[in-house]
Design a protein around this motif. Structure first.
Motif, mmCIF file in Angstrom:
data_model
loop_
_atom_site.group_PDB
_atom_site.id
_atom_site.type_symbol
_atom_site.label_atom_id
_atom_site.label_comp_id
_atom_site.label_asym_id
_atom_site.label_seq_id
_atom_site.Cartn_x
_atom_site.Cartn_y
_atom_site.Cartn_z
ATOM 1 N N GLY A 1 37.871 13.231 34.009
ATOM 2 C CA GLY A 1 36.675 13.413 33.190
ATOM 3 C C GLY A 1 35.431 13.648 34.027
ATOM 4 N N ILE A 2 35.271 12.885 35.084
ATOM 5 C CA ILE A 2 34.115 13.050 35.976
ATOM 6 C C ILE A 2 34.173 14.413 36.659
ATOM 7 C CG2 ILE A 2 33.000 12.186 38.077
ATOM 8 C CD1 ILE A 2 33.969 9.346 37.155
ATOM 9 N N SER A 3 35.366 14.822 37.079
ATOM 10 C CA SER A 3 35.530 16.125 37.740
ATOM 11 C C SER A 3 35.141 17.264 36.808
ATOM 12 C CB SER A 3 36.987 16.317 38.182
ATOM 13 O OG SER A 3 37.378 15.334 39.084
ATOM 14 N N ILE A 4 35.581 17.154 35.560
ATOM 15 C CA ILE A 4 35.240 18.186 34.578
ATOM 16 C C ILE A 4 33.735 18.190 34.330
ATOM 17 C CG2 ILE A 4 35.464 18.852 32.140
ATOM 18 C CD1 ILE A 4 38.393 17.772 32.340
ATOM 19 N N TYR A 5 33.168 17.025 34.152
ATOM 20 C CA TYR A 5 31.724 16.928 33.886
ATOM 21 C C TYR A 5 30.910 17.521 35.032
ATOM 22 C CZ TYR A 5 27.241 15.041 32.474
ATOM 23 O OH TYR A 5 25.933 14.922 32.085
ATOM 24 N N GLU B 1 47.121 12.470 26.102
ATOM 25 C CA GLU B 1 46.174 11.565 26.770
ATOM 26 C C GLU B 1 45.152 12.350 27.583
ATOM 27 O OE1 GLU B 1 48.540 7.435 27.637
ATOM 28 O OE2 GLU B 1 49.305 9.231 28.667
ATOM 29 N N ILE B 2 45.627 13.377 28.287
ATOM 30 C CA ILE B 2 44.717 14.210 29.077
ATOM 31 C C ILE B 2 43.723 14.912 28.161
ATOM 32 C CG2 ILE B 2 44.584 16.251 30.567
ATOM 33 C CD1 ILE B 2 47.339 15.329 31.746
ATOM 34 N N LEU B 3 44.217 15.485 27.069
ATOM 35 C CA LEU B 3 43.331 16.199 26.148
ATOM 36 C C LEU B 3 42.343 15.259 25.469
ATOM 37 C CD1 LEU B 3 45.844 18.771 24.610
ATOM 38 C CD2 LEU B 3 44.169 19.138 26.450
ATOM 39 N N GLU B 4 42.764 14.038 25.176
ATOM 40 C CA GLU B 4 41.842 13.065 24.581
ATOM 41 C C GLU B 4 40.736 12.702 25.575
ATOM 42 O OE1 GLU B 4 42.062 8.666 22.530
ATOM 43 O OE2 GLU B 4 43.774 10.027 22.291
ATOM 44 N N ALA B 5 41.099 12.517 26.834
ATOM 45 C CA ALA B 5 40.091 12.234 27.867
ATOM 46 C C ALA B 5 39.124 13.412 28.000
ATOM 47 C CB ALA B 5 40.768 11.944 29.207
ATOM 48 N N GLY C 1 38.326 15.434 25.598
ATOM 49 C CA GLY C 1 37.450 15.387 24.430
ATOM 50 C C GLY C 1 36.261 14.464 24.647
ATOM 51 N N VAL C 2 36.517 13.301 25.239
ATOM 52 C CA VAL C 2 35.422 12.365 25.544
ATOM 53 C C VAL C 2 34.461 13.010 26.541
ATOM 54 C CG1 VAL C 2 34.849 10.131 26.569
ATOM 55 C CG2 VAL C 2 36.809 10.323 25.017
ATOM 56 N N THR C 3 35.012 13.682 27.544
ATOM 57 C CA THR C 3 34.170 14.357 28.532
ATOM 58 C C THR C 3 33.313 15.424 27.872
ATOM 59 O OG1 THR C 3 35.874 13.978 30.210
ATOM 60 C CG2 THR C 3 34.186 15.624 30.713
ATOM 61 N N ALA C 4 33.905 16.199 26.976
ATOM 62 C CA ALA C 4 33.158 17.254 26.292
ATOM 63 C C ALA C 4 32.060 16.687 25.399
ATOM 64 C CB ALA C 4 34.107 18.136 25.483
ATOM 65 N N ALA D 1 30.210 23.383 28.724
ATOM 66 C CA ALA D 1 30.632 23.567 30.113
ATOM 67 C C ALA D 1 31.891 22.754 30.397
ATOM 68 C CB ALA D 1 29.514 23.167 31.072
ATOM 69 N N ALA D 2 31.927 21.528 29.908
ATOM 70 C CA ALA D 2 33.114 20.690 30.097
ATOM 71 C C ALA D 2 34.286 21.235 29.295
ATOM 72 C CB ALA D 2 32.813 19.248 29.680
ATOM 73 N N MET D 3 34.036 21.636 28.075
ATOM 74 C CA MET D 3 35.112 22.162 27.243
ATOM 75 C C MET D 3 35.697 23.439 27.837
ATOM 76 S SD MET D 3 37.076 21.572 24.760
ATOM 77 C CE MET D 3 36.362 20.396 23.630
ATOM 78 N N SER D 4 34.850 24.286 28.441
ATOM 79 C CA SER D 4 35.363 25.533 29.014
ATOM 80 C C SER D 4 36.351 25.260 30.146
ATOM 81 C CB SER D 4 34.217 26.423 29.511
ATOM 82 O OG SER D 4 33.609 25.876 30.670
ATOM 83 N N GLN D 5 36.117 24.211 30.939
ATOM 84 C CA GLN D 5 37.069 23.844 31.992
ATOM 85 C C GLN D 5 38.366 23.320 31.369
ATOM 86 O OE1 GLN D 5 36.824 24.579 35.052
ATOM 87 N NE2 GLN D 5 34.652 24.844 35.399
ATOM 88 N N ALA D 6 38.228 22.599 30.276
ATOM 89 C CA ALA D 6 39.398 21.998 29.627
ATOM 90 C C ALA D 6 40.320 23.053 29.037
ATOM 91 C CB ALA D 6 38.950 21.030 28.539
#
Length: 121
Positions: free
Chosen positions: A58-62, A85-89, A91-94, A100-105
């Protein structure tokens, strides 16, 4: 014969390891202390190693750090995190990092999950 990565995820992990190896040769004391610190941070504790990898992802994506996104996506999978679990994490990051976070996801993380799961089969 030189090692030839077979996909973009593997190539990025290989490049990171090569770069870290070069840095370690040039700055062994700093590398030693950095590695010891990160190993201590990711040890099993009150939080599991899986939970710590999900936080790190999450921090890396942010922070938009592509090498860390790849590295910690692999860490999540290696620690047994499911895709859900990864996708839920993510979602919290986004929720904090927005588009910007969602585009990486929806690009890099999903590509990594696909690439890394190919090795498990």
């Amino acid at each position: 014969m030189d090692y030839q990565p077979s996909n973009p995820t593997e190539e990025a992990l290989h490049d990171y390891k090569l770069g870290l190896g070069t840095f370690t040769q040039k700055m062994p004391e700093i590398a030693h202390h950095f590695n010891a610190f990160t190993e201590a941070c990711f040890k099993e504790g009150t939080l599991s190693q899986k939970e710590k990898q999900l936080i790190a992802l999450g921090i890396s994506i942010y922070s938009q750090d592509e090498y860390c996104i790849i590295y910690h996506t692999k860490g999540c999978i290696d620690q047994g995190a499911s895709e859900e679990e990864i996708l839920e994490a993510i979602g919290v990051t986004a929720a904090f990092g927005g588009g910007a976070a969602m585009s990486q996801a929806v690009t890099l993380v999903q590509e990594c999950i696909t690439d890394l799961n190919q090795y498990k089969q």
